[in-house]
Design a protein around this motif. Structure first.
Motif, PDB file in Angstrom:
ATOM      1  N   LEU A  38       0.835  -1.196   0.000  1.00  0.00           N
ATOM      2  CA  LEU A  38       0.000   0.000   0.000  1.00  0.00           C
ATOM      3  C   LEU A  38       0.876   1.254   0.000  1.00  0.00           C
ATOM      4  O   LEU A  38       0.645   2.191  -0.776  1.00  0.00           O
ATOM      5  CB  LEU A  38      -0.932  -0.013   1.215  1.00  0.00           C
ATOM      6  N   GLU A  39       1.891   1.264   0.832  1.00  0.00           N
ATOM      7  CA  GLU A  39       2.794   2.416   0.894  1.00  0.00           C
ATOM      8  C   GLU A  39       3.544   2.635  -0.417  1.00  0.00           C
ATOM      9  O   GLU A  39       3.850   3.761  -0.784  1.00  0.00           O
ATOM     10  CB  GLU A  39       3.802   2.248   2.036  1.00  0.00           C
ATOM     11  N   ARG A  40       3.835   1.564  -1.126  1.00  0.00           N
ATOM     12  CA  ARG A  40       4.567   1.671  -2.393  1.00  0.00           C
ATOM     13  C   ARG A  40       3.643   1.856  -3.596  1.00  0.00           C
ATOM     14  O   ARG A  40       4.114   1.927  -4.731  1.00  0.00           O
ATOM     15  CB  ARG A  40       5.448   0.436  -2.601  1.00  0.00           C
ATOM     16  N   GLY A  41       2.332   1.909  -3.350  1.00  0.00           N
ATOM     17  CA  GLY A  41       1.384   2.091  -4.443  1.00  0.00           C
ATOM     18  C   GLY A  41       1.141   0.837  -5.250  1.00  0.00           C
ATOM     19  O   GLY A  41       0.633   0.893  -6.366  1.00  0.00           O
ATOM     20  N   LYS A  42       1.478  -0.318  -4.687  1.00  0.00           N
ATOM     21  CA  LYS A  42       1.326  -1.588  -5.394  1.00  0.00           C
ATOM     22  C   LYS A  42       0.025  -2.306  -5.019  1.00  0.00           C
ATOM     23  O   LYS A  42      -0.300  -3.338  -5.585  1.00  0.00           O
ATOM     24  CB  LYS A  42       2.510  -2.525  -5.085  1.00  0.00           C
ATOM     25  N   SER A  43      -0.686  -1.777  -4.045  1.00  0.00           N
ATOM     26  CA  SER A  43      -1.937  -2.382  -3.599  1.00  0.00           C
ATOM     27  C   SER A  43      -2.941  -1.263  -3.368  1.00  0.00           C
ATOM     28  O   SER A  43      -2.568  -0.134  -3.061  1.00  0.00           O
ATOM     29  CB  SER A  43      -1.702  -3.162  -2.300  1.00  0.00           C
ATOM     30  N   SER A  44      -4.215  -1.587  -3.512  1.00  0.00           N
ATOM     31  CA  SER A  44      -5.243  -0.575  -3.291  1.00  0.00           C
ATOM     32  C   SER A  44      -5.873  -0.766  -1.915  1.00  0.00           C
ATOM     33  O   SER A  44      -5.786  -1.827  -1.310  1.00  0.00           O
ATOM     34  CB  SER A  44      -6.310  -0.663  -4.380  1.00  0.00           C
ATOM     35  N   ALA A  45      -6.494   0.291  -1.448  1.00  0.00           N
ATOM     36  CA  ALA A  45      -7.116   0.289  -0.127  1.00  0.00           C
ATOM     37  C   ALA A  45      -8.633   0.313  -0.262  1.00  0.00           C
ATOM     38  O   ALA A  45      -9.157   0.785  -1.264  1.00  0.00           O
ATOM     39  CB  ALA A  45      -6.646   1.506   0.660  1.00  0.00           C
TER      40      ALA A  45
END
Length: 180
Positions: A38-45
């Motif tokens: 999430l922090e690296r923008g590789k997963s969505s919230a």
């Protein structure tokens, strides 16, 4: 707001609070891997994950969407949005800090039905402007139509959903979550 910007903001807040990914994982119940992605923008919230992260940080969820303020004039309204996750917040009280409560304009996209019951300190007042909002409070289900409202103790398990094929627009006024 770009997905990467959200992840960068979460990481910045986590580091400002002296939290490791492990500590944040323990406070939220999420895996270290998910939080790192999430922090690296590789997963969505999801709305649920953003609420849990904001509770762990001791901030209102809208804080995760706030842009950095430049200049002295804070008398206007800031907009925060994150289309990648179908969440839209407009913080109606961003010009006052610190504050005791947060008025938020929220739009739930059609079919936004994911999310588990959560608890956090404080209270929430929900007022439906448009659409039909489904609120689950423990084992009770409430369907709120336009101009209807509910106030709840946020320490009781709750969540809100949009089971319809139209947007739900609401005003959410929640007491600010104070850090522990």
């Amino acid at each position: 707001m770009a997905l990467n910007h959200l992840g960068e903001k979460i990481k910045r807040i986590r580091l400002e609070r002296g939290m490791t990914l492990k500590i944040l994982a323990e406070k939220t119940g999420f895996s270290i891997s998910f939080l790192s992605q999430l922090e690296r923008g590789k997963s969505s919230a999801t709305l649920e994950s953003l609420k849990k992260i904001s509770i762990a940080f001791g901030v209102n969820p809208s804080y995760l969407f706030e842009e950095e303020r430049v200049g002295e004039d804070q008398s206007f309204i800031f907009e925060q949005r994150m289309d990648a996750h179908q969440i839209y917040y407009k913080d109606l009280g961003a010009m006052v800090s610190p504050r005791d409560f947060a008025p938020l304009y929220v739009v739930l996209k059609p079919g936004q039905i994911e999310g588990n019951l959560i608890t956090h300190k404080g209270q929430e007042f929900l007022y439906v402007i448009e659409g039909i909002l489904t609120v689950r409070l423990e084992d009770n289900i409430y369907e709120l139509n336009p101009t209807e409202s509910i106030m709840l103790d946020s320490t009781r398990p709750h969540y809100w959903y949009n089971y319809t094929n139209q947007e739900v627009r609401l005003l959410c006024v929640s007491s600010e979550v104070k850090g522990e």
